[in-house]
Each structure stands twice: as structure tokens, then as C-alpha cells.
Design a protein around this motif. Structure first.
Motif, PDB file in Angstrom:
ATOM      1  N   LEU A 200       0.807  -1.215   0.000  1.00 62.54           N
ATOM      2  CA  LEU A 200       0.000   0.000   0.000  1.00 62.54           C
ATOM      3  C   LEU A 200       0.843   1.269   0.000  1.00 62.54           C
ATOM      4  O   LEU A 200       0.389   2.322  -0.439  1.00 62.54           O
ATOM      5  CB  LEU A 200      -0.929   0.003   1.221  1.00 62.54           C
ATOM      6  CG  LEU A 200      -2.047  -1.051   1.210  1.00 62.54           C
ATOM      7  CD1 LEU A 200      -2.735  -1.108   2.562  1.00 62.54           C
ATOM      8  CD2 LEU A 200      -3.060  -0.756   0.109  1.00 62.54           C
ATOM      9  N   SER A 201       2.082   1.190   0.494  1.00 63.33           N
ATOM     10  CA  SER A 201       2.906   2.385   0.635  1.00 63.33           C
ATOM     11  C   SER A 201       3.846   2.635  -0.545  1.00 63.33           C
ATOM     12  O   SER A 201       4.511   3.668  -0.599  1.00 63.33           O
ATOM     13  CB  SER A 201       3.735   2.295   1.923  1.00 63.33           C
ATOM     14  OG  SER A 201       4.686   1.253   1.834  1.00 63.33           O
ATOM     15  N   LEU A 202       3.901   1.722  -1.498  1.00 63.19           N
ATOM     16  CA  LEU A 202       4.832   1.871  -2.617  1.00 63.19           C
ATOM     17  C   LEU A 202       4.519   3.113  -3.462  1.00 63.19           C
ATOM     18  O   LEU A 202       3.357   3.437  -3.715  1.00 63.19           O
ATOM     19  CB  LEU A 202       4.780   0.638  -3.527  1.00 63.19           C
ATOM     20  CG  LEU A 202       5.381  -0.662  -2.991  1.00 63.19           C
ATOM     21  CD1 LEU A 202       5.154  -1.786  -3.998  1.00 63.19           C
ATOM     22  CD2 LEU A 202       6.858  -0.503  -2.716  1.00 63.19           C
ATOM     23  N   GLY A 203       5.579   3.755  -3.930  1.00 61.40           N
ATOM     24  CA  GLY A 203       5.426   4.887  -4.833  1.00 61.40           C
ATOM     25  C   GLY A 203       5.535   4.482  -6.289  1.00 61.40           C
ATOM     26  O   GLY A 203       5.539   5.336  -7.178  1.00 61.40           O
ATOM     27  N   VAL A 204       5.655   3.192  -6.544  1.00 58.79           N
ATOM     28  CA  VAL A 204       5.696   2.658  -7.909  1.00 58.79           C
ATOM     29  C   VAL A 204       4.441   1.816  -8.120  1.00 58.79           C
ATOM     30  O   VAL A 204       3.860   1.304  -7.159  1.00 58.79           O
ATOM     31  CB  VAL A 204       6.961   1.798  -8.154  1.00 58.79           C
ATOM     32  CG1 VAL A 204       8.209   2.652  -8.064  1.00 58.79           C
ATOM     33  CG2 VAL A 204       7.024   0.634  -7.169  1.00 58.79           C
ATOM     34  N   PRO A 205       3.994   1.672  -9.364  1.00 57.93           N
ATOM     35  CA  PRO A 205       2.782   0.871  -9.600  1.00 57.93           C
ATOM     36  C   PRO A 205       3.015  -0.599  -9.272  1.00 57.93           C
ATOM     37  O   PRO A 205       4.092  -1.150  -9.515  1.00 57.93           O
ATOM     38  CB  PRO A 205       2.503   1.065 -11.088  1.00 57.93           C
ATOM     39  CG  PRO A 205       3.784   1.515 -11.684  1.00 57.93           C
ATOM     40  CD  PRO A 205       4.497   2.269 -10.611  1.00 57.93           C
ATOM     41  N   ILE A 206       1.990  -1.221  -8.719  1.00 53.95           N
ATOM     42  CA  ILE A 206       2.031  -2.658  -8.460  1.00 53.95           C
ATOM     43  C   ILE A 206       0.785  -3.286  -9.076  1.00 53.95           C
ATOM     44  O   ILE A 206      -0.332  -2.825  -8.847  1.00 53.95           O
ATOM     45  CB  ILE A 206       2.146  -2.966  -6.942  1.00 53.95           C
ATOM     46  CG1 ILE A 206       2.011  -4.476  -6.684  1.00 53.95           C
ATOM     47  CG2 ILE A 206       1.167  -2.165  -6.116  1.00 53.95           C
ATOM     48  CD1 ILE A 206       2.333  -4.878  -5.254  1.00 53.95           C
ATOM     49  N   VAL A 207       1.012  -4.286  -9.906  1.00 50.01           N
ATOM     50  CA  VAL A 207      -0.068  -5.003 -10.579  1.00 50.01           C
ATOM     51  C   VAL A 207      -0.048  -6.445 -10.100  1.00 50.01           C
ATOM     52  O   VAL A 207       0.980  -7.128 -10.189  1.00 50.01           O
ATOM     53  CB  VAL A 207       0.101  -4.956 -12.109  1.00 50.01           C
ATOM     54  CG1 VAL A 207      -0.944  -5.844 -12.796  1.00 50.01           C
ATOM     55  CG2 VAL A 207      -0.016  -3.525 -12.612  1.00 50.01           C
ATOM     56  N   ALA A 208      -1.165  -6.900  -9.556  1.00 50.26           N
ATOM     57  CA  ALA A 208      -1.278  -8.271  -9.056  1.00 50.26           C
ATOM     58  C   ALA A 208      -2.153  -9.088 -10.002  1.00 50.26           C
ATOM     59  O   ALA A 208      -3.170  -8.597 -10.494  1.00 50.26           O
ATOM     60  CB  ALA A 208      -1.870  -8.285  -7.652  1.00 50.26           C
ATOM     61  N   LYS A 311       2.866   9.048 -14.151  1.00 53.69           N
ATOM     62  CA  LYS A 311       2.270   9.432 -12.871  1.00 53.69           C
ATOM     63  C   LYS A 311       3.336   9.500 -11.781  1.00 53.69           C
ATOM     64  O   LYS A 311       4.264   8.688 -11.750  1.00 53.69           O
ATOM     65  CB  LYS A 311       1.161   8.460 -12.472  1.00 53.69           C
ATOM     66  CG  LYS A 311      -0.103   8.611 -13.323  1.00 53.69           C
ATOM     67  CD  LYS A 311      -1.227   7.734 -12.821  1.00 53.69           C
ATOM     68  CE  LYS A 311      -2.557   8.092 -13.451  1.00 53.69           C
ATOM     69  NZ  LYS A 311      -2.575   8.069 -14.896  1.00 53.69           N
ATOM     70  N   SER A 312       3.190  10.447 -10.877  1.00 51.51           N
ATOM     71  CA  SER A 312       4.150  10.626  -9.783  1.00 51.51           C
ATOM     72  C   SER A 312       3.915   9.586  -8.695  1.00 51.51           C
ATOM     73  O   SER A 312       2.820   9.000  -8.616  1.00 51.51           O
ATOM     74  CB  SER A 312       4.000  12.018  -9.177  1.00 51.51           C
ATOM     75  OG  SER A 312       2.755  12.125  -8.485  1.00 51.51           O
ATOM     76  N   PRO A 313       4.909   9.349  -7.827  1.00 46.83           N
ATOM     77  CA  PRO A 313       4.724   8.409  -6.714  1.00 46.83           C
ATOM     78  C   PRO A 313       3.516   8.767  -5.847  1.00 46.83           C
ATOM     79  O   PRO A 313       2.780   7.880  -5.407  1.00 46.83           O
ATOM     80  CB  PRO A 313       6.039   8.524  -5.939  1.00 46.83           C
ATOM     81  CG  PRO A 313       7.044   8.901  -6.986  1.00 46.83           C
ATOM     82  CD  PRO A 313       6.310   9.808  -7.916  1.00 46.83           C
ATOM     83  N   HIS A 318      -1.857   7.469  -4.028  1.00 47.22           N
ATOM     84  CA  HIS A 318      -3.224   7.945  -3.772  1.00 47.22           C
ATOM     85  C   HIS A 318      -4.247   7.085  -4.507  1.00 47.22           C
ATOM     86  O   HIS A 318      -5.295   6.726  -3.928  1.00 47.22           O
ATOM     87  CB  HIS A 318      -3.340   9.407  -4.227  1.00 47.22           C
ATOM     88  CG  HIS A 318      -4.735   9.953  -4.133  1.00 47.22           C
ATOM     89  ND1 HIS A 318      -5.333  10.271  -2.920  1.00 47.22           N
ATOM     90  CD2 HIS A 318      -5.675  10.222  -5.099  1.00 47.22           C
ATOM     91  CE1 HIS A 318      -6.556  10.702  -3.140  1.00 47.22           C
ATOM     92  NE2 HIS A 318      -6.791  10.688  -4.448  1.00 47.22           N
ATOM     93  N   LEU A 319      -3.987   6.756  -5.750  1.00 46.03           N
ATOM     94  CA  LEU A 319      -4.910   5.928  -6.517  1.00 46.03           C
ATOM     95  C   LEU A 319      -5.096   4.554  -5.869  1.00 46.03           C
ATOM     96  O   LEU A 319      -6.208   4.008  -5.844  1.00 46.03           O
ATOM     97  CB  LEU A 319      -4.394   5.760  -7.955  1.00 46.03           C
ATOM     98  CG  LEU A 319      -4.496   6.994  -8.858  1.00 46.03           C
ATOM     99  CD1 LEU A 319      -3.712   6.766 -10.150  1.00 46.03           C
ATOM    100  CD2 LEU A 319      -5.948   7.325  -9.153  1.00 46.03           C
TER     101      LEU A 319
END
Length: 331
Positions: A200-208, A311-313, A318-319
């Protein structure tokens, strides 16, 4: 420290296909096709028309059966022993994969595999549950049920991804976190919580991507993502149908009822807004055409990652937060 990678065979030919209980009519038809082909080859007799008719009938039966699977039947498909696992996806989709091992605290846990690689020209960190493809592999990977050190390894890899601005792709396929005494002594619940928090805290996108079973906290620990993709016949659930039946009715034999009532299928979860994308599987499930299933998943992953380009971190974070808050507000 590098883990040992077992050979993966995404294009292997299944000599003896494993059929599920509800596939019995399909099995009989395909068995007859095989017998006729053997007869034709051995006797030189042309029965091509009969073979073609049976093949069409078998295909129609397959399409009809898989077009109306019940939640319990989807659970069986999600657990199919020939279904491609995380290492199969990594072998097919990730170039120059460098596996990384160990949590820097206690040990290596091969129930979760992860490392660095290139996905369609983009450097990524990839993390996934691995169940194993044979008896030796299943024992070594603990059937995909991670211990605390597996989740702490996942946190270490996600930290590295954040530091070097690399997207994270996770492959979810576990019945749940390992419930053994040793795992509990080493802080299983805390490790799962910290892994979820790190997602939840990552500033990079995570796709599961839920590629098989998405079971309990063992799944959410690496699936608290910006985008959650799910294969058509995968399941995603707070507890296995058997465990839920034992809790609710004190009878694990009522797993079919539990599966029906728990809303565990991709179609149910998509309607509830819990997942974002359903990835179509080949007719008959991912195990029938492993290469096509993996490539289709790869296309979906690429599309999901592209949504976060530029998109920024802060925006990405936020998204992700809004995504999960919306689930709670809407259900």
C-alpha cells in the motif's frame, strides 16, 4: 544468495491428461478420438470423418461445460495440477530474470519466488507464489504456502523496487499462508501485515494477477495492488471453501455450499469491484493451452502497467489507497 529454479515447461505436451470430475463426458469423447486415431494409424483405415465428428462433439462439450461452471467447479480448475504456475509465467514473460533469495533475517522461503527482469522492454520486480510442478517441487516450494520469511523477502524486494523506481508485478497462487507452529513462532501474522502495508505504501505501480488460488491473507500480502487482474477460472477468497465450511457448519464436506455463497469467482468479484480485470482463459482452462494463457495474461499486465506511465509516486499511492477505500464504501 540465489534460489534453485526448477525447470519450467510452459509448452510441454501432457501425455496423460488429468480430467476433473465434471469433465467425465469430455474425457470419454476425447478418449474415443485417441482410440480412433490409433486405429487409423495402425490399420491404414480412413475414418477421418468419424474422427472429425467426434472432435467437434468433444469441443462443443468442452465449450458448453466451461461456459457454465459453478463456483466449486472453478475452484477445482484453479487447483488443476497442470495449470501454469508462477515460474512458468516468469519463464515465458520475463527476460534476463535474476532470482533473489532470502529475507536477510532468517532464511530463504521458496514458496515465494522473486527477482529482477525485463518485461516487454520494461525493467520490473516480479514476485509470485510457487506451488511446484511435481512431487519434489511441491515439497520444496511448500505447495505455495509461504512462511514469514517468504513475506519478509517480498518486502525486501518491494523496498528495492521503490528505491530504483521499478514497477512491481505479483503472481498470486496460494491456498493460504503456512499455518505451522514454526511459522507462527516467527511472526506469521506480523509478516503478512507488513507485506500488505508495504504494498500500500509503494510509490511505484504494483499489478497483481491471481493466476490460480488467491487464498486468505497469504494472497492479500502481495495483492494490495493498484490493479488486480484475475484469470477467468481463478478464485480469490478470505478462506478456502473447505475451511469456511468447517467454520460455518462444522463440516468440511459442505465446501460446495461455501464456495457458492462466498462470492469467490472472478465474475462475482468483478461485479463487486474487488478486482479490475478478468483475463480470458483458453477454452477448457489455462492448463489446456498454457502458452496462450500466459501470453494473454502478459498482454493484460502490459496494459495495466501502461496506465501509470508518467504518474508521480504520490499519485500512484493515492490511486491505490482510493481503490481500497472505495471497496469498503461500496460493499
Amino acid at each position: 544468495m540465489r534460489p534453485r529454479l526448477e525447470p519450467t515447461k510452459p509448452e510441454r505436451t501432457i501425455a496423460v491428461r488429468t480430467y476433473l470430475d465434471f469433465e467425465k463426458p469430455i474425457a470419454e469423447l476425447e478418449s474415443k478420438v485417441s482410440e480412433l486415431k490409433t486405429l487409423e494409424d495402425g490399420e491404414g483405415v480412413s475414418i477421418a470423418d468419424e474422427i472429425k465428428k467426434l472432435e467437434q462433439k468433444a469441443k462443443a462439450a468442452l465449450v458448453d461445460t466451461y461456459g457454465k461452471l459453478t463456483p466449486w467447479q472453478k475452484t477445482q480448475v484453479a487447483r488443476h495440477p497442470e495449470r501454469p504456475h508462477s515460474l512458468d509465467y516468469i519463464a515465458e514473460l520475463i527476460e534476463d530474470f535474476t532470482p533473489l533469495a532470502g529475507d536477510r533475517y532468517f532464511a530463504e522461503d521458496e514458496a515465494i519466488m522473486g527477482g529482477l527482469g525485463r518485461f516487454r522492454g520494461r525493467s520490473v520486480v516480479i514476485i509470485g507464489h510457487e506451488k511446484g510442478s511435481d512431487t519434489e517441487g511441491r515439497i520444496r516450494h511448500n505447495f505455495g504456502m509461504a512462511r514469514p520469511e517468504g513475506y519478509r523477502k517480498a518486502v525486501r524486494l518491494m523496498d528495492m523496487a521503490d528505491r530504483f523506481n521499478l514497477p512491481v508485478v505479483t503472481l498470486v497462487d496460494t491456498a493460504g499462508a503456512y499455518p505451522g507452529i514454526g511459522a507462527e513462532e516467527r511472526g506469521q501474522a506480523e509478516a503478512i501485515a507488513r507485506s500488505t502495508d508495504k504494498c500500500l505504501s509503494l510509490g511505484v505501480p504494483i499489478v497483481a494477477v491471481v493466476i490460480g488460488e488467491g487464498g486468505s491473507g497469504g494472497a492479500i500480502a502481495i495483492a494490495a495492488a493498484n490493479k488486480i487482474l484475475m484469470l477467468e477460472h481463478a478464485i480469490y477468497t478470505v478462506a478456502s471453501p473447505e475451511a469456511a465450511a468447517s467454520i460455518l457448519w462444522r463440516d468440511s464436506l459442505k465446501a460446495i455450499d461455501a464456495a457458492t455463497n462466498m462470492k469467490i469467482t472472478a465474475q462475482d468479484l468483478d461485479s463487486l469491484g474487488v478486482i479490475d480485470v478478468i483475463i480470458r482463459e483458453p477454452v477448457g482452462g489455462a492448463h489446456r493451452d498454457r502458452k496462450l494463457a500466459i501470453q494473454t495474461a502478459g498482454d493484460a499486465i502490459a496494459k495495466a502497467l501502461a496506465e501509470f506511465d508518467g504518474k508521480s509516486p504520490a499519485e500512484i499511492r493515492h490511486l491505490r489507497h482510493e481503490r481500497f477505500l472505495n471497496i469498503g464504501q461500496q460493499l
